[in-house]
Write an enzyme that holds these catalytic residues in place. Structure first.
Site, PDB file in Angstrom:
ATOM      1  N   GLY A  11       0.817  -1.211   0.000  1.00  8.69           N
ATOM      2  CA  GLY A  11       0.000   0.000   0.000  1.00  8.69           C
ATOM      3  C   GLY A  11       0.848   1.256   0.000  1.00  8.69           C
ATOM      4  O   GLY A  11       0.644   2.158   0.816  1.00  8.69           O
ATOM      5  N   SER A  13       1.451   3.591  -2.521  1.00  4.62           N
ATOM      6  CA  SER A  13       1.263   4.611  -3.550  1.00  4.62           C
ATOM      7  C   SER A  13       0.883   5.974  -2.992  1.00  4.62           C
ATOM      8  O   SER A  13       0.915   6.979  -3.708  1.00  4.62           O
ATOM      9  CB  SER A  13       0.180   4.159  -4.543  1.00  4.62           C
ATOM     10  OG  SER A  13      -1.058   3.964  -3.880  1.00  4.62           O
ATOM     11  N   GLY A  15       0.058   8.365   1.057  1.00  2.03           N
ATOM     12  CA  GLY A  15      -0.024   8.397   2.510  1.00  2.03           C
ATOM     13  C   GLY A  15       1.215   7.895   3.217  1.00  2.03           C
ATOM     14  O   GLY A  15       2.351   8.083   2.757  1.00  2.03           O
ATOM     15  N   ASP A  59      -2.129  -7.375  -6.423  1.00  4.08           N
ATOM     16  CA  ASP A  59      -3.463  -7.466  -5.838  1.00  4.08           C
ATOM     17  C   ASP A  59      -3.310  -8.307  -4.571  1.00  4.08           C
ATOM     18  O   ASP A  59      -3.135  -9.523  -4.641  1.00  4.08           O
ATOM     19  CB  ASP A  59      -4.433  -8.121  -6.813  1.00  4.08           C
ATOM     20  CG  ASP A  59      -5.822  -8.327  -6.231  1.00  4.08           C
ATOM     21  OD1 ASP A  59      -6.057  -7.905  -5.077  1.00  4.08           O
ATOM     22  OD2 ASP A  59      -6.670  -8.920  -6.918  1.00  4.08           O
ATOM     23  N   SER A 137      -2.510  -1.607  12.066  1.00  2.31           N
ATOM     24  CA  SER A 137      -3.919  -1.653  12.437  1.00  2.31           C
ATOM     25  C   SER A 137      -4.435  -0.220  12.407  1.00  2.31           C
ATOM     26  O   SER A 137      -4.227   0.508  11.429  1.00  2.31           O
ATOM     27  CB  SER A 137      -4.090  -2.300  13.818  1.00  2.31           C
ATOM     28  OG  SER A 137      -5.431  -2.343  14.218  1.00  2.31           O
ATOM     29  N   TYR A 152     -14.821  -0.995   9.081  1.00  2.11           N
ATOM     30  CA  TYR A 152     -13.373  -0.754   9.092  1.00  2.11           C
ATOM     31  C   TYR A 152     -12.773  -1.166  10.436  1.00  2.11           C
ATOM     32  O   TYR A 152     -11.732  -1.822  10.492  1.00  2.11           O
ATOM     33  CB  TYR A 152     -13.107   0.725   8.824  1.00  2.11           C
ATOM     34  CG  TYR A 152     -11.659   1.137   8.914  1.00  2.11           C
ATOM     35  CD1 TYR A 152     -10.754   0.770   7.927  1.00  2.11           C
ATOM     36  CD2 TYR A 152     -11.193   1.907   9.985  1.00  2.11           C
ATOM     37  CE1 TYR A 152      -9.418   1.153   7.996  1.00  2.11           C
ATOM     38  CE2 TYR A 152      -9.871   2.296  10.066  1.00  2.11           C
ATOM     39  CZ  TYR A 152      -8.987   1.916   9.070  1.00  2.11           C
ATOM     40  OH  TYR A 152      -7.676   2.294   9.159  1.00  2.11           O
ATOM     41  N   SER A 153     -13.446  -0.801  11.516  1.00  2.00           N
ATOM     42  CA  SER A 153     -12.986  -1.158  12.843  1.00  2.00           C
ATOM     43  C   SER A 153     -12.896  -2.669  12.997  1.00  2.00           C
ATOM     44  O   SER A 153     -11.931  -3.198  13.575  1.00  2.00           O
ATOM     45  CB  SER A 153     -13.923  -0.572  13.896  1.00  2.00           C
ATOM     46  OG  SER A 153     -13.479  -0.858  15.197  1.00  2.00           O
ATOM     47  N   ALA A 154     -13.867  -3.389  12.464  1.00  2.00           N
ATOM     48  CA  ALA A 154     -13.857  -4.847  12.556  1.00  2.00           C
ATOM     49  C   ALA A 154     -12.652  -5.443  11.844  1.00  2.00           C
ATOM     50  O   ALA A 154     -12.017  -6.376  12.348  1.00  2.00           O
ATOM     51  CB  ALA A 154     -15.152  -5.414  11.968  1.00  2.00           C
ATOM     52  N   LYS A 156      -9.797  -4.004  11.399  1.00  2.00           N
ATOM     53  CA  LYS A 156      -8.585  -3.660  12.128  1.00  2.00           C
ATOM     54  C   LYS A 156      -8.485  -4.397  13.464  1.00  2.00           C
ATOM     55  O   LYS A 156      -7.400  -4.704  13.936  1.00  2.00           O
ATOM     56  CB  LYS A 156      -8.504  -2.148  12.322  1.00  2.00           C
ATOM     57  CG  LYS A 156      -8.281  -1.388  11.019  1.00  2.00           C
ATOM     58  CD  LYS A 156      -7.022  -1.863  10.301  1.00  2.00           C
ATOM     59  CE  LYS A 156      -6.698  -1.045   9.069  1.00  2.00           C
ATOM     60  NZ  LYS A 156      -5.433  -1.472   8.424  1.00  2.00           N
TER      61      LYS A 156
END
Length: 261
Positions: A11, A13, A15, A59, A137, A152-154, A156
């Site tokens: 990941g 690309s 941030g 992917d 996380s 999202y929380s689940a 993480k």
């Protein structure tokens, strides 16, 4: 002392991932980095560093694709020292409003993508008796009390749970594991709509420092927001443990035997 390491960052690309890759290259490390578009990743990094940087189109939900990427990293650089499972995204909305496809897609990347990478790199790290895995996380993977971010929380929380188990499994083989809980970064508004204050460059450097530390942290909270939110969650749980202690312990078999006596 030579501190150069071979890193794999997913990941990458944008941030935190992109900032980390650039920082690692500036500091003389060798870096393989994944994105859904390797060409765009190369453009984003802004440098063609032959022998030091390997952009990979991957992917993460495709296990064979991930294994090929790990093989390519080892072939290019001769090994692999540090893995950062950074890729992930959030699905926003009340839990009952999200489709099955939305939920499964989020888990495919945030959870099963991490597991695909782990399954690909752990055999190599066990063989070389060393390595370091960082699983990114979120503070929402420690404290899930945020409306509209339950999915999202689940994902993480799942990352947090599997990472704690991984740390126990990997330790006998000399492999270090760190679970990272970033708070919101200043490049976007956080889930509550407030302007976040976390500096992604400082977060990236914190990961590098942790990789070089003699004793790596298992739980690493990044950002004052994350630190304060974690402490508040811990205090809340401690208060509930104390308040409901009698009921909690009363159902134990040993307690029933004592009562019968």
């Amino acid at each position: 002392m030579n501190t150069e390491k071979i890193w794999l960052v997913t990941g990458a690309s944008a941030g935190l991932g992109l900032i980390l890759v650039k920082m690692l290259l500036d500091q003389g490390h060798k870096v393989a980095a994944t994105s859904r578009d390797g060409g765009a990743l190369l453009d984003a990094v802004g440098a063609k560093l032959e022998g030091s940087f390997l952009p990979l189109t991957v992917d993460l939900a495709d296990e064979r694709n991930v294994r090929r990427a790990v093989d390519a990293t080892v072939t290019a650089f001769g090994g692999l020292d540090v893995v950062v499972n950074n890729a992930g995204y959030g699905v926003q909305g009340a839990l009952d409003s999200l489709s099955d496809a939305d939920l499964r897609g989020n888990f495919d990347v945030n959870v099963f993508g991490v597991l695909n990478v782990i399954r690909a790199v752990l055999p190599r790290m066990r063989e070389q008796r060393g390595g370091h895995v960082f699983n990114i996380s979120s503070i929402l993977g420690f404290d899930g009390g945020c409306a509209d971010w339950g999915a999202y929380s689940a994902t993480k929380f799942a990352v947090s749970g599997l990472t704690e188990a991984l740390a126990v499994e990997a330790a006998p083989h000399g492999i270090r594991v760190s679970l990272v809980y970033p708070g919101p970064m200043r490049e976007a508004r956080n889930a509550h709509g407030h302007k976040p204050g976390g500096d992604p460059a400082k977060m990236a450097q914190a990961l590098i420092n942790a990789a070089q530390a003699q004793y790596a942290p298992l739980h690493l909270f990044l950002g004052r927001d994350a630190f304060d939110q974690a402490r508040a969650k811990i205090q809340s749980v401690q208060q509930e443990l104390a308040r409901w202690r009698e009921m909690s312990v009363s159902i134990g078999v040993a307690d029933e035997r004592r009562l019968a006596a």
